[in-house]
Motif scaffolding. Structure first.
Motif, short mmCIF file in Angstrom:
data_model
loop_
_atom_site.label_atom_id
_atom_site.label_comp_id
_atom_site.label_asym_id
_atom_site.label_seq_id
_atom_site.Cartn_x
_atom_site.Cartn_y
_atom_site.Cartn_z
N PRO A 13 -19.19 0.84 14.40
CA PRO A 13 -19.02 1.02 12.89
C PRO A 13 -17.47 0.84 12.63
CG PRO A 13 -20.45 2.73 13.52
CD PRO A 13 -19.91 2.13 15.03
N PRO A 14 -17.18 -0.27 11.63
CA PRO A 14 -15.72 -0.37 11.46
C PRO A 14 -15.20 0.67 10.33
CG PRO A 14 -17.38 -2.13 10.37
CD PRO A 14 -18.20 -1.28 11.09
N ILE A 15 -13.78 0.58 10.20
CA ILE A 15 -13.34 1.39 9.24
C ILE A 15 -12.75 0.75 8.22
CG2 ILE A 15 -11.45 3.26 8.81
CD1 ILE A 15 -11.93 4.31 11.79
N SER A 16 -12.98 0.85 6.99
CA SER A 16 -12.06 -0.04 5.78
C SER A 16 -11.49 1.10 5.08
CB SER A 16 -13.32 -0.81 5.12
OG SER A 16 -14.20 0.06 4.54
N PHE A 17 -10.63 0.43 4.03
CA PHE A 17 -9.94 1.50 3.38
C PHE A 17 -9.86 0.72 1.87
CE2 PHE A 17 -7.93 1.28 7.62
CZ PHE A 17 -8.08 2.34 7.66
N GLU A 18 -9.61 1.75 0.87
CA GLU A 18 -9.57 1.49 -0.47
C GLU A 18 -7.91 1.94 -0.99
OE1 GLU A 18 -13.09 1.70 -2.69
OE2 GLU A 18 -11.94 2.29 -4.47
N ILE A 19 -7.39 0.89 -1.63
CA ILE A 19 -6.15 1.19 -1.87
C ILE A 19 -5.97 0.65 -3.69
CG2 ILE A 19 -5.06 0.78 0.25
CD1 ILE A 19 -3.85 -1.70 -0.50
N ILE A 20 -4.89 1.21 -4.15
CA ILE A 20 -4.72 0.86 -5.50
C ILE A 20 -3.44 0.20 -6.00
CG2 ILE A 20 -3.51 3.17 -5.63
CD1 ILE A 20 -4.77 4.00 -8.20
N PRO A 21 -3.58 -0.75 -6.79
CA PRO A 21 -2.39 -1.59 -6.74
C PRO A 21 -0.91 -0.67 -7.64
CG PRO A 21 -4.21 -2.49 -8.31
CD PRO A 21 -4.56 -1.13 -7.61
N PRO A 22 0.13 -1.15 -7.25
CA PRO A 22 1.36 -0.33 -8.03
C PRO A 22 1.15 -0.20 -9.31
CG PRO A 22 2.09 -2.38 -6.67
CD PRO A 22 0.44 -2.53 -6.71
N LYS A 23 1.83 0.92 -9.97
CA LYS A 23 1.91 0.83 -11.26
C LYS A 23 2.75 0.03 -12.19
CE LYS A 23 1.50 5.78 -12.08
NZ LYS A 23 2.36 6.77 -11.38
N LYS A 36 0.58 -2.45 6.10
CA LYS A 36 1.10 -2.45 7.47
C LYS A 36 0.71 -1.55 8.54
CE LYS A 36 5.33 -4.54 9.41
NZ LYS A 36 6.59 -4.52 9.29
N ASP A 37 0.92 0.04 7.73
CA ASP A 37 0.61 1.11 8.36
C ASP A 37 -0.86 1.07 8.64
OD1 ASP A 37 0.46 3.65 9.08
OD2 ASP A 37 1.05 4.60 7.24
N LEU A 38 -1.69 0.75 7.54
CA LEU A 38 -3.35 0.80 7.96
C LEU A 38 -3.77 -0.21 8.98
CD1 LEU A 38 -4.22 1.11 4.29
CD2 LEU A 38 -4.55 2.85 5.94
N TYR A 86 -1.73 -10.56 6.13
CA TYR A 86 -2.03 -9.54 7.24
C TYR A 86 -3.37 -10.31 7.68
CZ TYR A 86 1.72 -6.85 5.42
OH TYR A 86 2.96 -6.28 4.95
N ASN A 87 -4.06 -11.30 7.31
CA ASN A 87 -5.24 -11.91 7.72
C ASN A 87 -6.56 -10.60 7.58
OD1 ASN A 87 -5.46 -14.28 8.37
ND2 ASN A 87 -3.81 -14.22 10.01
N VAL A 306 -5.38 10.16 6.02
CA VAL A 306 -6.25 9.07 6.72
C VAL A 306 -5.97 8.81 8.11
CG1 VAL A 306 -7.58 6.69 6.63
CG2 VAL A 306 -7.20 8.20 4.47
N ASN A 307 -4.71 8.19 8.35
CA ASN A 307 -4.20 8.30 9.81
C ASN A 307 -4.60 9.42 10.80
OD1 ASN A 307 -3.21 5.69 9.21
ND2 ASN A 307 -0.97 6.36 8.85
#
Ligand code: FAD
Length: 315
Positions: A13-23, A36-38, A86-87, A306-307
């Protein structure tokens, strides 16, 4: 590649993430270092949230002023960077609220030109601002309507008729609520709404965060009984601050189990992060053992918790 293909091809099972655009006014470099960290976790896809204009009230020398502001634009740019720098497949969230159908069509055309294959179709919350509709513009009311619009584009049917229009090929995801959506009168009605979204073309479901796995497993059963066969990806959030005990139930309408809230309430400030990490890791481990097709982490703008969860996860 489509999210559904990633899920079908994955050996585990893969791991995916949800991120928020900058203010508005912030720099994109923070989000790039976050991605890069993720990257270390080899996510097949990353979701980027979308934010409509909202009403804000600001104190000024002339008194309190009402403004309509879009605090976080930039979903499209961030998606393009994630996809091409980041492909990693970017999954932009596309909203009903705050956008006309015509703007949505334009957004989808941009996404297609950028080689983005996936979208998560969401209604969006009411932010107190309803964009006026002028010149025959139209809007989607529910996520189901938005999914229908995207499905039509996938058949080459745009809002206006074009000869030989090129069909898009979006893989569409939708939201689900193991503890029911706060506006729904009951879970049975809310489950029917997910059935409608899948019938309209949604190919997978990502759930709202929950802190008790029993909610997820029961929800999967309810959706399967209702005839939903698409993957149901659990959404997970790590509690890292005492303030989360109030803000998360208020914002996301999900319950925090008493044992977890008691533990956080009684803990020293510096221990809360570890308590949250351990809880989520335990949840993630059980979800994997229980057959979850993937794990989707709500990272937003800080990956440290999360890391830490993933570092100790057996997969
Ligand atoms: P819908 O599926 O349209 O449902 C909304 C409500 O209407 C539910 O109560 C449903 O039962 C009811 N309903 C649905 N269809 C009908 C109908 N035909 N008649 C009557 N009632 C109906 N918000 C953002 O602003 N930006 C984001 O990027 C974002 N990302 C999210 C990602 C995930 C995974 C999740 C779970 C939520 C996200 N949200 C986001 C929050 C989301 O916008 C809110 O939860 C919103 O209130 C509902 O969105 P939905 O797509 O589930 O709506």
């Amino acid at each position: 590649m489509k999210v559904t293909e990633h899920l079908a091809r994955a050996k585990k099972p893969p791991i995916s993430f949800e991120i928020i655009p900058p203010k508005r006014g912030d720099h994109v470099k923070d989000i790039l270092s976050l991605v890069k960290d993720l990257q270390q976790h080899q996510p097949p896809f990353i979701d980027i949230t979308s934010h409509p204009a909202e009403v804000v009230y600001e104190e000024t020398p002339d008194g309190i002023q009402r403004h309509v502001k879009r605090k976080r634009p930039g979903t499209l740019g961030v998606c393009s960077l994630i996809q091409h720098k980041y492909n990693i497949d970017a999954v932009p969230h596309v909203l009903c609220n705050g956008f006309t159908q015509q703007e949505t069509e334009d957004f989808l055309i941009e996404l297609r030109y950028l080689g983005i294959d996936n979208v998560l179709a969401i209604r969006g919350d009411d932010k107190g601002y309803r964009k006026p509709l002028r010149d025959g513009r139209t809007r989607n009311t529910y996520a189901r309507d938005l999914i229908a619009q995207i499905s039509k584009m996938n058949q080459g049917k745009y809002l206006d008729e074009y000869l030989d229009a090129a069909p898009t090929e979006f893989c569409v995801g939708c939201a689900g609520y193991p503890e029911k959506h706060f506006e729904a009168p009951n879970i049975e009605t809310d489950v029917r709404r997910v059935v409608e979204k899948v019938e309209a073309g949604a190919e997978y479901v990502v759930t709202q965060m929950f802190f008790e796995n029993a909610h997820y497993f029961r929800y999967v059963e309810q959706l399967r009984e209702a005839g939903v066969t698409v993957p149901i990806i659990p959404g997970l959030k790590v509690l890292t601050r005492r303030g989360h005990l109030r803000s998360i139930p208020r914002t996301f309408h999900c319950e925090i189990p008493q044992s977890l809230s008691d533990e956080i309430d009684g803990a020293r400030k510096q221990d809360i992060f570890d308590i949250g990490v351990q809880w989520t890791r335990q949840q993630a481990q059980e979800l994997l053992a229980g057959g979850a097709p993937a794990l989707h982490f709500y990272v937003m703008s800080d990956a440290s918790a999360v890391n830490a969860v993933i570092a100790g996860l057996e997969r």
